[in-house]
Design an enzyme around this catalytic site. Sequence first.
Site, PDB file in Angstrom:
ATOM      1  CG  HIS A  24      -1.947  -1.330   1.256  1.00 62.28           C
ATOM      2  ND1 HIS A  24      -2.262  -1.772   2.406  1.00 62.28           N
ATOM      3  CD2 HIS A  24      -2.903  -1.371   0.344  1.00 62.28           C
ATOM      4  CE1 HIS A  24      -3.344  -2.578   2.177  1.00 62.28           C
ATOM      5  NE2 HIS A  24      -3.739  -2.172   0.828  1.00 62.28           N
ATOM      6  CE  LYS A  48     -14.652  -6.274   3.870  1.00 64.51           C
ATOM      7  NZ  LYS A  48     -13.569  -6.019   3.055  1.00 64.51           N
ATOM      8  NE  ARG A  97      -3.213  -7.192  -4.728  1.00 60.64           N
ATOM      9  CZ  ARG A  97      -3.859  -7.123  -3.478  1.00 60.64           C
ATOM     10  NH1 ARG A  97      -3.340  -7.508  -2.448  1.00 60.64           N
ATOM     11  NH2 ARG A  97      -5.237  -7.090  -3.726  1.00 60.64           N
ATOM     12  CB  SER A 134      -4.855  -6.385   4.244  1.00 59.33           C
ATOM     13  OG  SER A 134      -4.468  -5.072   3.848  1.00 59.33           O
TER      14      SER A 134
END
Length: 167
Positions: A24, A48, A97, A134
């Site tokens: 990040h 969440k 990514r 993460s």
Amino acid sequence: MALFASRPLVGIYPGSFDPPTNGHLDLLSRGAPLFERLVVAILRNTQKEPLFPVEERIQMIREAASHLQNVEVESFEGLLVDYAARRGANALLRGIRAVSDYEAELQMALLNRRMGGIETIFLMAGEEFSFLSSRMIKEIATLGGDVSSFVPAGVAARVRKKFPAQR
Ligand code: ADP
């Protein structure tokens, strides 16, 4: 006179950042020079159960990005396009990514453009960070592994506090 001189170029880098990783931070430091102001925007997602509360995530990114003069960090609720409009943003910033990121990112970028008329600028992840997420950090920490080479120092310290069994 430059065509866009009348208002500053504002970018928004949205995400969960739970927790922020070196990936990040790499994206943030490469994205910041593309805008006059770059706002890291953490979604307040009530559904969440996060590892770190939003306020702590804001703090961790502020600490790790303190050398980036034009970066701000805050949270938002509701639709990203509404938040972006309120902030007067010109574009969203996201990272890619691997091919696996592409499909979801494409869908989101098209939706945001359709709903809010806002473009998304993609930067490719740095090759040394492209395996970092993460979710993996949380998994490693839960299993007692050391995450200190994958996250900023302040984040590693906070992760260690949460998982004292860490090596
Ligand atoms: P979200 O929950 O919205 O996917 P994340 O915090 O996982 O939020 O990611 C925010 C943004 O940062 C996304 O665009 C993601 O692709 C990008 N990102 C995540 N990890 C990395 C990394 N290792 N390198 C570069 N970009 C990354």
